[in-house]
Design a protein around this motif. Structure first.
Motif, PDB file in Angstrom:
ATOM      1  N   ILE A 144       1.774  12.263  -9.820  1.00  0.00           N
ATOM      2  CA  ILE A 144       1.182  13.598  -9.740  1.00  0.00           C
ATOM      3  C   ILE A 144       2.261  14.673  -9.734  1.00  0.00           C
ATOM      4  O   ILE A 144       2.144  15.693 -10.411  1.00  0.00           O
ATOM      5  CB  ILE A 144       0.277  13.720  -8.496  1.00  0.00           C
ATOM      6  CG1 ILE A 144      -0.953  12.829  -8.653  1.00  0.00           C
ATOM      7  CG2 ILE A 144      -0.132  15.169  -8.240  1.00  0.00           C
ATOM      8  CD1 ILE A 144      -1.779  12.674  -7.398  1.00  0.00           C
ATOM      9  N   TYR A 145       3.336  14.443  -8.989  1.00  0.00           N
ATOM     10  CA  TYR A 145       4.435  15.413  -8.876  1.00  0.00           C
ATOM     11  C   TYR A 145       5.058  15.700 -10.241  1.00  0.00           C
ATOM     12  O   TYR A 145       5.393  16.830 -10.557  1.00  0.00           O
ATOM     13  CB  TYR A 145       5.480  14.866  -7.906  1.00  0.00           C
ATOM     14  CG  TYR A 145       6.650  15.781  -7.659  1.00  0.00           C
ATOM     15  CD1 TYR A 145       6.524  16.879  -6.815  1.00  0.00           C
ATOM     16  CD2 TYR A 145       7.896  15.543  -8.235  1.00  0.00           C
ATOM     17  CE1 TYR A 145       7.600  17.713  -6.566  1.00  0.00           C
ATOM     18  CE2 TYR A 145       8.976  16.364  -7.992  1.00  0.00           C
ATOM     19  CZ  TYR A 145       8.826  17.450  -7.148  1.00  0.00           C
ATOM     20  OH  TYR A 145       9.892  18.276  -6.907  1.00  0.00           O
ATOM     21  N   TYR A 146       5.215  14.668 -11.058  1.00  0.00           N
ATOM     22  CA  TYR A 146       5.853  14.835 -12.364  1.00  0.00           C
ATOM     23  C   TYR A 146       4.854  15.004 -13.509  1.00  0.00           C
ATOM     24  O   TYR A 146       5.262  15.064 -14.667  1.00  0.00           O
ATOM     25  CB  TYR A 146       6.774  13.648 -12.663  1.00  0.00           C
ATOM     26  CG  TYR A 146       8.043  13.690 -11.842  1.00  0.00           C
ATOM     27  CD1 TYR A 146       9.008  14.652 -12.070  1.00  0.00           C
ATOM     28  CD2 TYR A 146       8.257  12.779 -10.821  1.00  0.00           C
ATOM     29  CE1 TYR A 146      10.161  14.705 -11.314  1.00  0.00           C
ATOM     30  CE2 TYR A 146       9.408  12.826 -10.052  1.00  0.00           C
ATOM     31  CZ  TYR A 146      10.360  13.788 -10.309  1.00  0.00           C
ATOM     32  OH  TYR A 146      11.503  13.835  -9.544  1.00  0.00           O
ATOM     33  N   ASP A 147       3.574  15.098 -13.227  1.00  0.00           N
ATOM     34  CA  ASP A 147       2.565  15.281 -14.264  1.00  0.00           C
ATOM     35  C   ASP A 147       2.783  16.643 -14.938  1.00  0.00           C
ATOM     36  O   ASP A 147       2.805  17.673 -14.263  1.00  0.00           O
ATOM     37  CB  ASP A 147       1.172  15.215 -13.655  1.00  0.00           C
ATOM     38  CG  ASP A 147       0.077  15.401 -14.692  1.00  0.00           C
ATOM     39  OD1 ASP A 147       0.301  15.048 -15.865  1.00  0.00           O
ATOM     40  OD2 ASP A 147      -1.005  15.891 -14.324  1.00  0.00           O
ATOM     41  N   ALA A 205       0.832  -1.213   0.000  1.00  0.00           N
ATOM     42  CA  ALA A 205       0.000   0.000   0.000  1.00  0.00           C
ATOM     43  C   ALA A 205       0.864   1.259   0.000  1.00  0.00           C
ATOM     44  O   ALA A 205       0.586   2.220  -0.731  1.00  0.00           O
ATOM     45  CB  ALA A 205      -0.933  -0.004   1.205  1.00  0.00           C
ATOM     46  N   ILE A 206       1.920   1.260   0.778  1.00  0.00           N
ATOM     47  CA  ILE A 206       2.831   2.412   0.816  1.00  0.00           C
ATOM     48  C   ILE A 206       3.479   2.615  -0.548  1.00  0.00           C
ATOM     49  O   ILE A 206       3.595   3.748  -1.031  1.00  0.00           O
ATOM     50  CB  ILE A 206       3.887   2.224   1.928  1.00  0.00           C
ATOM     51  CG1 ILE A 206       3.215   2.344   3.303  1.00  0.00           C
ATOM     52  CG2 ILE A 206       5.025   3.218   1.788  1.00  0.00           C
ATOM     53  CD1 ILE A 206       4.091   1.924   4.462  1.00  0.00           C
ATOM     54  N   LYS A 207       3.879   1.524  -1.181  1.00  0.00           N
ATOM     55  CA  LYS A 207       4.490   1.621  -2.510  1.00  0.00           C
ATOM     56  C   LYS A 207       3.512   2.228  -3.518  1.00  0.00           C
ATOM     57  O   LYS A 207       3.878   3.070  -4.333  1.00  0.00           O
ATOM     58  CB  LYS A 207       4.937   0.237  -2.974  1.00  0.00           C
ATOM     59  CG  LYS A 207       5.619   0.232  -4.311  1.00  0.00           C
ATOM     60  CD  LYS A 207       6.051  -1.169  -4.709  1.00  0.00           C
ATOM     61  CE  LYS A 207       6.657  -1.164  -6.097  1.00  0.00           C
ATOM     62  NZ  LYS A 207       7.022  -2.520  -6.517  1.00  0.00           N
ATOM     63  N   GLN A 250       3.999   5.754  -5.551  1.00  0.00           N
ATOM     64  CA  GLN A 250       3.961   5.810  -7.016  1.00  0.00           C
ATOM     65  C   GLN A 250       2.955   6.835  -7.511  1.00  0.00           C
ATOM     66  O   GLN A 250       3.220   7.570  -8.465  1.00  0.00           O
ATOM     67  CB  GLN A 250       3.636   4.430  -7.589  1.00  0.00           C
ATOM     68  CG  GLN A 250       4.780   3.455  -7.500  1.00  0.00           C
ATOM     69  CD  GLN A 250       4.400   2.073  -8.010  1.00  0.00           C
ATOM     70  OE1 GLN A 250       3.226   1.733  -8.137  1.00  0.00           O
ATOM     71  NE2 GLN A 250       5.412   1.258  -8.287  1.00  0.00           N
ATOM     72  N   GLU A 251       1.799   6.906  -6.864  1.00  0.00           N
ATOM     73  CA  GLU A 251       0.779   7.876  -7.268  1.00  0.00           C
ATOM     74  C   GLU A 251       1.247   9.305  -6.987  1.00  0.00           C
ATOM     75  O   GLU A 251       1.051  10.206  -7.791  1.00  0.00           O
ATOM     76  CB  GLU A 251      -0.550   7.585  -6.561  1.00  0.00           C
ATOM     77  CG  GLU A 251      -1.661   8.524  -6.934  1.00  0.00           C
ATOM     78  CD  GLU A 251      -2.072   8.463  -8.398  1.00  0.00           C
ATOM     79  OE1 GLU A 251      -2.822   9.375  -8.821  1.00  0.00           O
ATOM     80  OE2 GLU A 251      -1.674   7.542  -9.129  1.00  0.00           O
TER      81      GLU A 251
END
Length: 88
Positions: free
Chosen positions: A32-35, A21-23, A27-28
């Motif tokens: 979002i950060y690099y979107d 779950a942490i992984k 990843q999400e």
């Protein structure tokens, strides 16, 4: 042997589930950060802050460079995976 190892590792299932779950969350957050759309929106807000006098020219330049680096990384990563960036 697979069944025995699964039975022996059963007490660790909550830990493995939490790690998964942490992984997924990380990843999400990275997606979002690099979107590219997110980075462009942040660049727009940054320019508005400069025009409103909320930040100095030096702060703007520094933050703009960081955002442009993120955008470049996002573009490079999407090109490497064959994904298309979000067009605006």
């Amino acid at each position: 042997m697979g069944l025995i190892s699964e039975v022996l590792l059963l007490p660790l299932a909550p830990v493995r589930g939490s790690a998964w779950a942490i992984k997924q969350v990380l990843q999400e957050a990275e997606r979002i950060y690099y979107d590219p759309a997110t980075v462009r929106a942040e660049l727009s807000r940054l320019e508005e802050q400069l025009e409103a006098g909320e930040i100095t020219e030096e702060e703007f330049d520094r933050l703009e460079d960081e955002l442009l680096d993120r955008l470049e990384t996002a573009t490079r990563n999407s090109a490497g995976t064959g994904q298309q960036g979000t067009a605006q």
